[in-house]
Design an enzyme around this catalytic site. Structure first.
Site, short mmCIF file in Angstrom:
data_model
loop_
_atom_site.label_atom_id
_atom_site.label_comp_id
_atom_site.label_asym_id
_atom_site.label_seq_id
_atom_site.Cartn_x
_atom_site.Cartn_y
_atom_site.Cartn_z
N ASN A 1 0.46 -1.29 0.03
CA ASN A 1 0.41 -0.18 0.75
C ASN A 1 1.09 1.29 0.03
O ASN A 1 1.18 1.25 1.07
CB ASN A 1 -0.55 0.18 0.76
CG ASN A 1 -1.87 1.44 1.28
OD1 ASN A 1 -1.93 2.55 0.57
ND2 ASN A 1 -2.93 1.19 2.12
N ARG B 1 -2.72 -2.23 -2.24
CA ARG B 1 -4.04 -1.35 -3.48
C ARG B 1 -3.26 0.44 -4.22
O ARG B 1 -2.67 0.64 -3.95
CB ARG B 1 -3.69 -0.50 -1.54
CG ARG B 1 -4.89 -0.12 -1.63
CD ARG B 1 -4.84 1.61 -0.17
NE ARG B 1 -5.79 1.94 0.09
CZ ARG B 1 -5.43 3.45 0.28
NH1 ARG B 1 -4.42 3.99 1.19
NH2 ARG B 1 -6.68 4.30 0.79
N HIS C 1 -12.81 3.99 0.22
CA HIS C 1 -12.94 2.71 1.52
C HIS C 1 -13.51 1.34 0.72
O HIS C 1 -14.50 0.75 1.38
CB HIS C 1 -13.96 2.96 2.44
CG HIS C 1 -12.79 4.28 3.44
ND1 HIS C 1 -13.31 5.39 4.16
CD2 HIS C 1 -12.09 4.26 3.65
CE1 HIS C 1 -12.94 5.76 4.39
NE2 HIS C 1 -11.83 5.25 4.15
N ARG D 1 -10.95 16.59 7.98
CA ARG D 1 -11.71 16.23 6.94
C ARG D 1 -12.74 17.45 7.52
O ARG D 1 -13.55 16.78 8.51
CB ARG D 1 -11.75 15.96 5.53
CG ARG D 1 -10.35 14.69 5.33
CD ARG D 1 -10.09 14.39 3.90
NE ARG D 1 -9.21 13.55 3.61
CZ ARG D 1 -9.31 12.07 3.59
NH1 ARG D 1 -10.86 11.54 3.87
NH2 ARG D 1 -7.89 12.35 3.07
N GLU E 1 -8.87 -4.64 5.28
CA GLU E 1 -8.01 -4.03 4.26
C GLU E 1 -7.36 -5.22 3.15
O GLU E 1 -6.95 -5.55 2.55
CB GLU E 1 -8.50 -2.86 3.86
CG GLU E 1 -9.63 -1.91 3.49
CD GLU E 1 -9.47 -0.50 4.13
OE1 GLU E 1 -8.74 -0.86 5.08
OE2 GLU E 1 -9.34 0.40 3.19
#
Ligand code: ADP
Length: 396
Positions: A10, A88, A177, A238, A382
């Site tokens: 990743n 990923r 996601h 965020r 994941e």
């Protein structure tokens, strides 16, 4: 030695996470991260047999990190177990609807989507190219964050802006996601004995980055993130949804530049901006527990936005078979889960206080009373999903 494991990679813009996972036994033999890959103080850290080790890499970019990783794997006799590599990739645009084995066309496709994820996709490509060089002959796959959401209907993914912006420039909602949603929604269905192909599952993936998803009959029908990960829920730093005219307000009234506003909304807002304390939910929860009103207000804004989104998704799906909490906050914070479920009591949720309190640190399980609409915590994985996809692809 059997070749039974997948090396999961990743790549971020300045880091590279990795893990070697056996998709069948779900065992992780090594995991780690190479950091500060921009500059000349890079280092790689890994965990093997419960022990942590670090190696300085100097001025290593992604390629140098992969070269170092090969050394670590060789030194620990792990190389011969690796049957394939799974990467990923954040953005697959409209081109990639599922995981796929890498070839020249796929690399070109990821390049073509780079304008949609300018920080991530180029970093993923660096990792892929370095792996092609240092692991010649090993099959490699890519697993996209966006792919699961490609089943969203146009009424979910279109913005009400001039249609040509979508048609000519790909301006639409993509969502993120996806790998986590695929994993936790299926796992929840299995745990609850639901028929996945005939189910309506809400998922709240609440980490530092947070989003929610409506999964109907095993497919994403709506999600809160949009063209970029900024849209939707309140996150660590965020803002989530805001009036888009905030941009012109901050520019024209307060003199901020476009880059400064982007920075404020992505890195200085959310839990951090509202609380003026921290982006870490634990710090804010602790402050709220000690009576800090701003901290409590921050948690309430976070939960109110999430509850409203989930309620909207419930209306879209027409029913709720289960609500799944996952991600660092979803898996660990009984405070946030309780706050959200109480706001959704109209849908028949009743928190089981004891089960809710006792579910954290990787534990999965139902947190509502019997007779209640079901809410369940599922620890996401994941990396395992990427390893499984990769193994399925090489098995043909
Ligand atoms: P990322 O989006 O970076 O993958 P994670 O899913 O790892 O994030 O979640 C990290 C966040 O989880 C932390 O910032 C913290 O706010 C939150 N978190 C972790 N443990 C707890 C806890 N016990 N209570 C509340 N929040 C927690």
């Amino acid at each position: 030695m059997s070749k039974d494991s997948v090396l999961v990679i990743n790549c971020g813009s300045s880091s590279l996470k990795f893990a070697v996972i056996n998709p069948k036994t779900e065992e992780e033999s090594i995991s780690g991260i190479a950091e500060r890959l921009v500059g000349n103080e890079a280092f790689i850290t890994w965990k093997l047999n419960g022990e942590k080790q670090t190696l300085n890499l100097g001025a290593a970019g992604h390629e140098g990190a992969i070269e170092a990783l090969v050394g670590v794997l060789r030194d620990n006799n792990l190389m011969e177990h690796i049957e394939a590599i799974g990467h990923r990739v954040v953005h697959g645009g409209e081109k990639f609807t599922e995981s796929t084995l890498i070839n020249d066309d796929v690399i070109k496709g990821i390049e073509d989507c780079s304008h949609l994820a300018p920080l991530h996709n180029p970093a993923h490509l660096q990792g892929i190219r370095a792996c092609l060089k240092y692991f010649p002959g090993l099959p490699q796959s890519v697993v996209f964050d966006t792919a699961f959401h490609q089943t969203m209907p146009a009424e979910s993914y279109l913005y009400a802006v001039p249609y040509s912006l979508y048609k000519e420039h790909g301006l639409r909602r993509y969502g993120m996601h996806g790998t986590s949603y695929r994993y936790v929604s299926k796992t929840a269905a299995d745990m609850l004995g639901l028929d996945y192909d005939n189910s309506a599952i809400l998922v709240a993936h609440l980490g530092n980055g947070a989003s929610a998803c409506a999964v109907k009959n095993g497919k994403s029908v709506d999600t809160t993130m949009g063209l970029t990960p900024l849209e939707g829920l309140v996150m660590g730093t965020r803002s989530g949804d805001i009036d888009p005219n905030v941009f012109s307000f901050l520019n024209k009234q307060l003199g901020y530049s476009l880059d400064e506003i982007t920075d404020i909304l992505n890195k200085k807002s959310g839990l951090l901006g509202l609380s003026e304390m921290d982006n870490d939910c634990r710090v804010i929860e602790d402050a709220a527990a000690q009576g800090n009103e701003r901290a409590q207000l921050t948690l309430d804004v976070f939960c109110n936005v999430l509850a409203k989104k989930l309620a909207g998704f419930a209306a879209e799906m027409g029913r709720i078979d289960a609500l799944v909490f996952t991600g660092g906050i979803g898996e660990n914070s009984s405070v946030i889960r309780k706050n959200v479920l109480e706001r959704l009591s109209i849908f028949g949720f009743e928190v089981d206080e004891k089960a809710n309190e006792e579910t954290f640190r990787g534990k999965s399980g139902v947190i509502t009373k019997s007779g209640s609409t079901v809410a369940i915590v599922v620890a996401t994985n994941e990396e395992l999903m990427i390893a499984r996809d990769t193994e399925a692809l090489i098995a043909g």
